[in-house]
Design an enzyme around this catalytic site. Structure first.
Site, short mmCIF file in Angstrom:
data_model
loop_
_atom_site.label_atom_id
_atom_site.label_comp_id
_atom_site.label_asym_id
_atom_site.label_seq_id
_atom_site.Cartn_x
_atom_site.Cartn_y
_atom_site.Cartn_z
N SER A 1 7.99 -35.45 11.15
CA SER A 1 9.15 -34.87 10.45
C SER A 1 10.27 -34.41 11.37
O SER A 1 11.36 -34.07 10.89
CB SER A 1 8.71 -33.69 9.57
N LYS B 1 13.49 -36.15 10.89
CA LYS B 1 14.42 -35.79 9.82
C LYS B 1 15.75 -35.27 10.36
O LYS B 1 16.81 -35.49 9.74
CB LYS B 1 13.78 -34.76 8.89
N TYR C 1 11.00 -45.20 6.35
CA TYR C 1 10.61 -43.80 6.52
C TYR C 1 9.32 -43.67 7.33
O TYR C 1 9.22 -42.83 8.24
CB TYR C 1 10.44 -43.15 5.15
N TYR D 1 9.56 -25.64 7.15
CA TYR D 1 9.06 -25.67 5.78
C TYR D 1 8.96 -24.26 5.20
O TYR D 1 9.87 -23.45 5.40
CB TYR D 1 7.72 -26.42 5.70
#
Length: 310
Positions: free
Chosen positions: A64, A67, A194, A245
């Site tokens: 991640s 991102k 992705y 998160y």
């Protein structure tokens, strides 16, 4: 301010025991094979010098952390008005892979680019004709950021395949968003890109370089502007509010630096001149994760590093 190698070696030794309190990501079969006892850290100092300790040279997938890279790419390509018409910029208290807020929010768009729904929406915006072209352009953008040959930007095909075959929840997020007009395009093509972007290989030094660029308002250590000042500020702000998160608030209190984690155990963090840490970039790798999906020993290293430079 410059961090020394001796400081980092002491941090690795002190925080190594925390790895037994975490667990590697098991929902991605290839990541379940990683040694949870690995721990490394690298810092790109204010003067551009690198120091590192522990397993800092070990290659791992960015997961991640990718991102923030795709967000930078689409912001540079299309501008913030276009990007944030399709994805929001508000934090969420839900887990990173939750679908709940998509059902509750009007208009139905992801709350921010750091949760999976938002990151998938950002990936759907990547320029290019087809999955291969989109991913090649992303590799080119990364190569430009790091000032390396594009051939050096590689991904782990086994991890990408493992994620592709076990990512039905992400497919569900994409179909839901396409139904509501948030994204366009072929779902399997977006998933292909992705999963490959998440499987891009790096080490702690590569993460530290990314953190350094963001800390210097989009400039490399050599002074080359590779991301606009405005976009670098946007990314740092979103990292601060959403990058860890549903542990972002706690991380902001305990560490106080913009950070972004990945379930491989990666964390990238960046200091700024308005912090006592100065304009530095930090890259951490510790695959043993806490319950929120963040590196348990890596987070502790960042917390102690900041405390020791008050």
């Amino acid at each position: 301010m410059n961090v020394t190698q001796e400081e980092l070696e002491a941090l690795v030794a002190e925080c190594g025991p925390y790895t037994v309190q975490g667990q590697v990501a098991t929902y991605i079969p290839e990541l379940a094979k990683v040694d949870g006892g690995l721990l490394g850290i690298a810092v790109c100092n204010s003067d551009g010098t690198f120091v590192s300790a522990g397993d800092a040279e070990t290659l791992f997938t960015v997961q991640s952390v990718s991102k923030i890279i795709t967000l930078a790419f689409v912001l540079e390509t299309f501008g913030e008005d276009y990007v944030f018409s399709r994805v929001g910029m508000e934090p969420t208290g839900d887990a990173f892979n939750s679908i709940a807020k998509l059902e509750e929010t009007v208009p139905t768009k992801p709350l921010n680019p750091m949760i999976n729904a938002g990151a998938l929406a950002v990936t759907s915006m990547l320029p290019g004709d087809g999955a291969e072209d989109k991913f090649d352009r992303l590799r080119g953008f990364i190569a430009d950021l790091l000032d390396i040959e594009v051939e050096m930007v590689r991904f782990d095909p086994e991890v990408a395949r493992s994620e592709y075959e076990t990512t039905d929840l992400n497919r569900a997020l994409l179909y839901f968003m396409r139904h509501h007009g948030v994204i366009e395009g072929d779902v399997e093509e977006i998933i292909d890109v992705y999963t490959k972007q998440c499987a891009i290989l790096t080490n702690c030094r590569g993460l530290a370089m990314m953190g350094k660029i963001l800390s210097q308002s989009g400039k490399t250590p050599a002074g080359r502007q590779v991301i606009s000042r405005r976009n670098a500020r946007i990314i740092r702000a979103i990292m601060t509010t959403c990058g860890m998160y549903d542990a972002s608030g706690e991380f902001a209190v305990q560490v106080g630096l913009p950070g972004k984690s990945g379930v491989s155990g990666a964390i990238v963090a960046c200091g700024r001149s308005d912090y006592d840490m100065g304009e530095i970039g930090i890259g951490v790798f510790g695959p043993a994760l806490d319950m929120k999906g963040n590196s348990i020993a890596g987070t502790k290293m960042l917390e102690l590093l900041v405390q020791r430079h008050p």
